[in-house]
Design a protein around this motif. Structure first.
Motif, PDB file in Angstrom:
ATOM      1  N   UNK A 148       0.777  -1.286   0.201  1.00 22.29           N
ATOM      2  CA  UNK A 148       0.064  -0.419  -0.184  1.00 22.29           C
ATOM      3  C   UNK A 148       0.714   0.985  -0.420  1.00 22.29           C
ATOM      4  N   UNK A 149       1.875   1.062   0.771  1.00 22.70           N
ATOM      5  CA  UNK A 149       3.159   2.558   0.934  1.00 22.70           C
ATOM      6  C   UNK A 149       3.575   2.240  -0.789  1.00 22.70           C
ATOM      7  N   UNK A 150       3.908   1.530  -1.237  1.00 24.45           N
ATOM      8  CA  UNK A 150       4.344   1.914  -2.869  1.00 24.45           C
ATOM      9  C   UNK A 150       3.726   1.818  -3.455  1.00 24.45           C
ATOM     10  N   UNK A 151       2.040   1.901  -3.649  1.00 21.97           N
ATOM     11  CA  UNK A 151       0.991   2.621  -4.053  1.00 21.97           C
ATOM     12  C   UNK A 151       0.829   4.043  -4.424  1.00 21.97           C
ATOM     13  N   UNK A 156       1.804   9.049  -6.778  1.00 20.76           N
ATOM     14  CA  UNK A 156       2.182  10.369  -5.761  1.00 20.76           C
ATOM     15  C   UNK A 156       1.421  11.125  -4.620  1.00 20.76           C
ATOM     16  N   UNK A 157       0.923  10.530  -4.289  1.00 20.22           N
ATOM     17  CA  UNK A 157       0.412  10.735  -2.654  1.00 20.22           C
ATOM     18  C   UNK A 157       1.056  11.101  -1.768  1.00 20.22           C
ATOM     19  N   UNK A 158       1.976  10.955  -1.782  1.00 20.22           N
ATOM     20  CA  UNK A 158       3.191  10.558  -0.251  1.00 20.22           C
ATOM     21  C   UNK A 158       4.711  11.216  -0.977  1.00 20.22           C
ATOM     22  N   UNK A 159       5.322  12.050  -0.141  1.00 20.72           N
ATOM     23  CA  UNK A 159       7.126  12.255  -0.128  1.00 20.72           C
ATOM     24  C   UNK A 159       8.009  11.442  -1.362  1.00 20.72           C
ATOM     25  N   UNK A 161      10.321  12.075   1.182  1.00 22.09           N
ATOM     26  CA  UNK A 161      11.284  11.535   2.374  1.00 22.09           C
ATOM     27  C   UNK A 161      10.249  10.867   3.198  1.00 22.09           C
ATOM     28  N   UNK A 162       9.081  10.669   3.325  1.00 16.26           N
ATOM     29  CA  UNK A 162       7.887   9.875   3.342  1.00 16.26           C
ATOM     30  C   UNK A 162       8.383   8.463   3.487  1.00 16.26           C
ATOM     31  N   UNK A 163       8.075   8.475   2.438  1.00 19.16           N
ATOM     32  CA  UNK A 163       8.226   6.773   1.028  1.00 19.16           C
ATOM     33  C   UNK A 163       9.467   5.934   1.710  1.00 19.16           C
ATOM     34  N   UNK A 164      10.738   6.714   2.043  1.00 21.41           N
ATOM     35  CA  UNK A 164      11.801   6.155   1.738  1.00 21.41           C
ATOM     36  C   UNK A 164      12.181   5.878   3.130  1.00 21.41           C
ATOM     37  N   UNK A 165      11.328   7.124   4.003  1.00 26.57           N
ATOM     38  CA  UNK A 165      11.428   7.002   5.753  1.00 26.57           C
ATOM     39  C   UNK A 165      10.712   5.110   6.730  1.00 26.57           C
TER      40      UNK A 165
END
Length: 255
Positions: A148-151, A156-159, A161-165
């Motif tokens: 879900x995080x990857x989707x 483009x719904x999350x930045x 920085x947040x994804x790679x954190x």
């Protein structure tokens, strides 16, 4: 304690002499005696192995006049001309009823197969225990969160920085749980393989001659004793010569 039987005839020994001789014999029970008549060493536990597989395990199932079972341990008879032994209840003068007798080789085979089947059943049950990994749902939940995080990131719904954190932690947890699941599956497979091999080896050696690596009677009796309290043998009826396994009742030990 044993006491001498005193008859109505001239004695050979006095009571004191008889007691002294009895004491010598009692002191030597369970020991090897050397040529000098001195005690050498104690007998091994299996010194007096049984000759027949079910001696003392089979019990008479004939009903007495009072409604109770005879329950006498069966003895073995072997005639010179017979190619097999016979399990028989003791005569009335010996404490039995003398009313049950059965061909020994067939009884031995039936009880052997019953015990081996019980061992195979126990091995299968043991190998099937906890065959499913208890943290499977946890792994699926972590994978779902990572997907879900990857989707959301791809949409483009999350930045970045947040994804790679968040992603590395979920990836590490997924990898850890997958490794744990693989280890559990391997242990289950090994346990199943060992259980199958052990029982197969027991069955193989059960019917082999002892000279070819087969089990001695003492080992077979140990397996039987661990599985059974006794086997009750019921009367087959006058003139009945067909072996009926339904007239044998194994009394299993509780697991």
């Amino acid at each position: 304690m044993q006491y001498p039987v005193q008859g109505q005839w001239a004695t050979i020994l006095t009571v004191e002499e008889w007691s002294a001789i009895r004491a010598v014999f009692d002191s030597r029970k369970g020991y090897f005696i050397g040529r000098d008549m001195k005690i050498v060493k104690p007998h091994q536990p299996d010194y007096r192995d049984h000759t027949y597989m079910l001696s003392g395990i089979l019990r008479c199932g004939r009903t007495r006049p009072d409604g109770t079972l005879c329950n006498t341990p069966l003895r073995v008879n072997r005639k010179k001309d017979a190619g097999h032994h016979t399990y028989t209840c003791l005569s009335k003068s010996q404490g039995g009823c003398g009313g049950v007798s059965r061909r020994g080789d067939m009884v031995d085979e039936y009880v052997s197969e019953a015990v081996l089947a019980k061992l195979e059943e126990a091995a299968f049950t043991a190998s099937a225990k906890q065959s499913s990994w208890e943290r499977e749902e946890e792994l699926e939940e972590v994978k779902s969160r990572l997907d879900e995080l990857t989707r959301q990131w791809n949409a483009g719904n999350i930045s970045n920085d947040l994804f790679f954190k968040l992603a590395p932690g979920l990836e590490q947890e997924t990898a850890r749980l997958r490794a744990e699941a693989a280890g559990f599956a391997a242990s289950v497979e090994l346990r199943q393989s060992r259980a199958s091999t052990d029982v197969a080896e027991i069955r193989r050696r059960w019917y082999l001659p002892e000279a070819e690596g087969g089990f001695p009677i003492s080992t077979k009796r140990t397996y039987i004793r661990e599985a059974l309290h006794a086997v009750i043998m019921y009367p087959a009826g006058q003139g009945q010569k067909i072996f009926n396994p339904d007239l044998l009742q194994p009394v299993w030990r509780e697991e």
